[in-house]
Design an enzyme around this catalytic site. Structure first.
Site, PDB file in Angstrom:
ATOM      1  N   THR A  18     -16.599  33.303  18.789  1.00  0.00           N
ATOM      2  CA  THR A  18     -15.538  32.573  19.478  1.00  0.00           C
ATOM      3  C   THR A  18     -15.945  32.275  20.910  1.00  0.00           C
ATOM      4  OG1 THR A  18     -13.187  32.572  20.072  1.00  0.00           O
ATOM      5  CG2 THR A  18     -14.295  34.663  20.305  1.00  0.00           C
ATOM      6  N   ASP A  79     -10.066  32.406  13.002  1.00  0.00           N
ATOM      7  CA  ASP A  79      -9.429  31.091  13.068  1.00  0.00           C
ATOM      8  C   ASP A  79      -7.937  31.327  12.953  1.00  0.00           C
ATOM      9  OD1 ASP A  79     -10.326  28.280  13.424  1.00  0.00           O
ATOM     10  OD2 ASP A  79      -8.854  27.997  11.838  1.00  0.00           O
ATOM     11  N   PHE A 162      -1.274  33.919  25.657  1.00  0.00           N
ATOM     12  CA  PHE A 162      -1.986  32.646  25.802  1.00  0.00           C
ATOM     13  C   PHE A 162      -1.445  31.680  24.750  1.00  0.00           C
ATOM     14  CE2 PHE A 162      -4.966  32.529  22.136  1.00  0.00           C
ATOM     15  CZ  PHE A 162      -4.831  33.831  21.661  1.00  0.00           C
ATOM     16  N   TYR A 164       0.345  29.444  22.376  1.00  0.00           N
ATOM     17  CA  TYR A 164       1.760  29.184  22.097  1.00  0.00           C
ATOM     18  C   TYR A 164       2.656  30.412  22.326  1.00  0.00           C
ATOM     19  CZ  TYR A 164      -0.198  25.018  19.844  1.00  0.00           C
ATOM     20  OH  TYR A 164      -0.865  23.837  19.597  1.00  0.00           O
TER      21      TYR A 164
HETATM   22  P1  ITT Z   1     -12.747  29.477  18.828  1.00  0.00           P
HETATM   23  O1  ITT Z   1     -12.752  28.418  17.744  1.00  0.00           O
HETATM   24  O2  ITT Z   1     -13.948  29.402  19.729  1.00  0.00           O
HETATM   25  O3  ITT Z   1     -12.515  30.841  18.286  1.00  0.00           O
HETATM   26  P2  ITT Z   1     -10.223  28.250  19.576  1.00  0.00           P
HETATM   27  O4  ITT Z   1      -9.216  28.538  20.637  1.00  0.00           O
HETATM   28  O5  ITT Z   1     -10.641  26.799  19.417  1.00  0.00           O
HETATM   29  O6  ITT Z   1     -11.505  29.189  19.820  1.00  0.00           O
HETATM   30  P3  ITT Z   1      -8.941  28.178  16.979  1.00  0.00           P
HETATM   31  O7  ITT Z   1      -9.584  26.939  16.512  1.00  0.00           O
HETATM   32  O8  ITT Z   1      -8.788  29.319  16.014  1.00  0.00           O
HETATM   33  O9  ITT Z   1      -9.700  28.811  18.204  1.00  0.00           O
HETATM   34  O10 ITT Z   1      -7.505  27.803  17.561  1.00  0.00           O
HETATM   35  C1  ITT Z   1      -6.614  28.806  17.845  1.00  0.00           C
HETATM   36  C2  ITT Z   1      -5.469  28.259  18.676  1.00  0.00           C
HETATM   37  O11 ITT Z   1      -4.228  28.729  18.115  1.00  0.00           O
HETATM   38  C3  ITT Z   1      -5.510  28.825  20.091  1.00  0.00           C
HETATM   39  O12 ITT Z   1      -6.269  27.995  20.951  1.00  0.00           O
HETATM   40  C4  ITT Z   1      -4.040  28.886  20.446  1.00  0.00           C
HETATM   41  O13 ITT Z   1      -3.589  27.635  20.866  1.00  0.00           O
HETATM   42  C5  ITT Z   1      -3.385  29.229  19.106  1.00  0.00           C
HETATM   43  N1  ITT Z   1      -3.288  30.691  18.956  1.00  0.00           N
HETATM   44  C6  ITT Z   1      -4.037  31.511  18.155  1.00  0.00           C
HETATM   45  N2  ITT Z   1      -3.683  32.798  18.299  1.00  0.00           N
HETATM   46  C7  ITT Z   1      -2.713  32.808  19.219  1.00  0.00           C
HETATM   47  C8  ITT Z   1      -1.955  33.837  19.821  1.00  0.00           C
HETATM   48  O14 ITT Z   1      -2.172  35.125  19.537  1.00  0.00           O
HETATM   49  N3  ITT Z   1      -1.034  33.487  20.710  1.00  0.00           N
HETATM   50  C9  ITT Z   1      -0.819  32.199  21.026  1.00  0.00           C
HETATM   51  N4  ITT Z   1      -1.491  31.171  20.534  1.00  0.00           N
HETATM   52  C10 ITT Z   1      -2.441  31.463  19.625  1.00  0.00           C
END
Ligand code: ITT
Length: 207
Positions: A18, A79, A162, A164
């Site tokens: 990540t 993800d 962070f 949402y």
């Molecule tokens: P990597 O792919 O590098 O891991 P990313 O942020 O692009 O980073 P994702 O594609 O899995 O990862 O998108 C996850 C998104 O979902 C993240 O950027 C947040 O907007 C949301 N998200 C995931 N977990 C969350 C949490 O615990 N609290 C709030 N928002 C969350």
């Protein structure tokens, strides 16, 4: 005479596929001090993996497998995202880029609130989902899934967490994840629920 070895034991390391430092911080906190968690922002020269899948599982496997081809040992990918029932489970796998590629968290939360404007409380159901994939040498070894159900707030509340978090109230709470402490979030979050399963798998593999 035998001397006691007081040198600190070398901690086991876990590489996360990540570039989201919030995920790394949460996973490090949940795994505790017995493991050193690193990620793709620290390990140099790792490729950017394109998330071309249409499910959390596909994207998680793509990231874990893709990064594991470039390092030794196991790699864990996360993800995750928010599914809003009234929006047909959007933003889903597009959670990080809902308001456009490279957009900031605030733009994504504003867009969800805008699209949910006027939707009554009972139709504001939503959930966070997290799929963790663990891979080695380009092959997925296991996949774990965690979910937390909740209700979307009507405005941004709280500074914690962070993504949402400031618009998501887990079921049974009137506060958002942005208002609740990280300790409370970790007792029930999608990520912690998936991570508990990964921890069991990892411990069984090591023993
Ligand atoms: P990597 O792919 O590098 O891991 P990313 O942020 O692009 O980073 P994702 O594609 O899995 O990862 O998108 C996850 C998104 O979902 C993240 O950027 C947040 O907007 C949301 N998200 C995931 N977990 C969350 C949490 O615990 N609290 C709030 N928002 C969350």
């Amino acid at each position: 005479m035998e001397t006691e070895n007081t040198a600190p034991a070398k901690l086991p390391k876990l590489l996360l596929a990540t570039r989201n430092r919030h995920k790394t911080r949460e996973i490090q906190t949940m795994l505790g001090e017995g493991v050193l968690v690193t990620d793709a922002t620290e390990a140099g020269n790792l490729p950017e993996i394109e998330e071309t899948g249409t499910t959390f599982e596909e994207n998680s496997k793509l990231k874990a497998e893709g990064i594991s081809l470039h390092v030794r040992g196991i790699v864990l990918a996360d993800d995750s995202g928010l599914e809003v029932d009234a929006l047909g489970k959007q933003p889903g796998v597009y959670s990080a880029r809902y308001a456009g590629p490279g957009c900031i968290d605030e733009a994504n939360t504003s867009l969800v609130l805008e699209r949910m404007s006027g939707v009554p409380h009972e139709q504001r159901t939503a959930r966070f989902r997290c799929v963790l994939a663990v891979a080695e040498n380009g092959v997925t070894m296991a996949v774990f899934d965690g979910t937390v159900e909740g209700i979307l707030a009507t405005e941004v509340r709280g500074e914690g967490g962070f993504g949402y978090d400031p618009i998501f109230m887990p079921l049974g709470y009137a506060e958002t994840f942005g208002e609740l402490s990280s300790e409370v979030k970790h007792t029930m979050s999608h990520r912690s629920r998936a991570l508990v399963q990964f921890k069991e798998w990892w411990a069984a593999r090591k023993s």
